[in-house]
Design a protein around this motif. Structure first.
Motif, mmCIF file in Angstrom:
data_model
loop_
_atom_site.group_PDB
_atom_site.id
_atom_site.type_symbol
_atom_site.label_atom_id
_atom_site.label_comp_id
_atom_site.label_asym_id
_atom_site.label_seq_id
_atom_site.Cartn_x
_atom_site.Cartn_y
_atom_site.Cartn_z
ATOM 1 N N LEU A 46 29.140 19.873 41.116
ATOM 2 C CA LEU A 46 28.735 20.882 40.143
ATOM 3 C C LEU A 46 29.941 21.680 39.650
ATOM 4 O O LEU A 46 30.119 21.877 38.445
ATOM 5 N N PHE A 47 30.783 22.135 40.577
ATOM 6 C CA PHE A 47 31.973 22.883 40.169
ATOM 7 C C PHE A 47 32.947 22.002 39.390
ATOM 8 O O PHE A 47 33.567 22.454 38.430
ATOM 9 N N ASP A 49 32.162 19.436 37.449
ATOM 10 C CA ASP A 49 31.602 19.259 36.107
ATOM 11 C C ASP A 49 31.673 20.547 35.287
ATOM 12 O O ASP A 49 31.788 20.504 34.064
ATOM 13 N N ALA A 50 31.586 21.707 35.945
ATOM 14 C CA ALA A 50 31.646 22.976 35.216
ATOM 15 C C ALA A 50 33.036 23.238 34.656
ATOM 16 O O ALA A 50 33.174 23.852 33.591
ATOM 17 N N ASN A 62 33.340 25.289 28.767
ATOM 18 C CA ASN A 62 31.912 25.354 29.106
ATOM 19 C C ASN A 62 31.465 26.799 29.299
ATOM 20 O O ASN A 62 30.374 27.183 28.886
ATOM 21 N N PHE A 63 32.309 27.603 29.941
ATOM 22 C CA PHE A 63 31.962 29.008 30.172
ATOM 23 C C PHE A 63 32.054 29.818 28.885
ATOM 24 O O PHE A 63 31.242 30.719 28.659
#
Length: 174
Positions: A46-47, A49-50, A62-63
């Motif tokens: 998850l991290f 991919d983020a 993304n952010f």
């Protein structure tokens, strides 16, 4: 005869302890393997991919996309409001029920104590479906309000942040 018996007992005890240690270590390893496969790896993924693009390049894009889109910001604010509201309401209900159960002796206290934990052990879907059947647009409460009290439109008890807060509060208060 005393020293021979002690050494024999020590040898038997050592074999037993080594079997316990091996069994304990295997159990410990199995638990960590389970956590590794079902918790640690998904979190790392998850991290990863983020913070990466589809090509694997490091990015904060993304952010930036998340915090500049009003739809996502509204969803984040609603989630925080729902969480804070649920914590407050579950605390009030939970403390009141705990105070009632601990301070007062009344008939059926034991039964009430057991019944109060049912929402915690019941699957969440069952609780949600029960609330929808009772308080939904075509639920029992709205049917009674429309048939016997002259309401022309159903009351929105369930749909929205207030309905989610109600269901979460009554599911999580134990």
């Amino acid at each position: 005869m005393g020293p021979a018996n002690e050494s024999t007992a020590a040898i038997g005890q050592t074999g037993f302890l080594s079997r316990i240690k091996i069994g304990g270590l295997l159990g410990y390893a199995a638990i960590w393997a389970f956590f590794g496969v079902f918790l640690i790896y998904p979190l790392i993924r998850l991290f990863y991919d983020a913070f990466t693009t589809a090509e694997g390049v490091f990015t904060f894009g993304n952010f930036i996309d998340f915090f500049t889109d009003t739809y996502y910001l509204k969803s984040l604010v609603n989630s925080i409001l729902l969480g804070v509201g649920t914590v407050i309401t579950t605390s009030v209900i939970g403390i009141a029920i705990a105070f009632l159960l601990l301070r007062y002796d009344f008939p059926g206290r034991g039964l009430f104590s057991y019944l109060s934990i049912i929402p915690m052990i019941m699957p969440p879907l069952v609780g949600v479906m029960g609330f929808v059947f009772i308080m939904g647009r075509a639920g029992t409460v709205n049917v009674i309000l429309m048939d016997y009290f002259g309401f022309t439109q159903p009351v929105n008890f369930m749909y929205g942040i207030h309905g989610s807060s109600l269901v979460e509060t009554l599911h999580l208060f134990p």
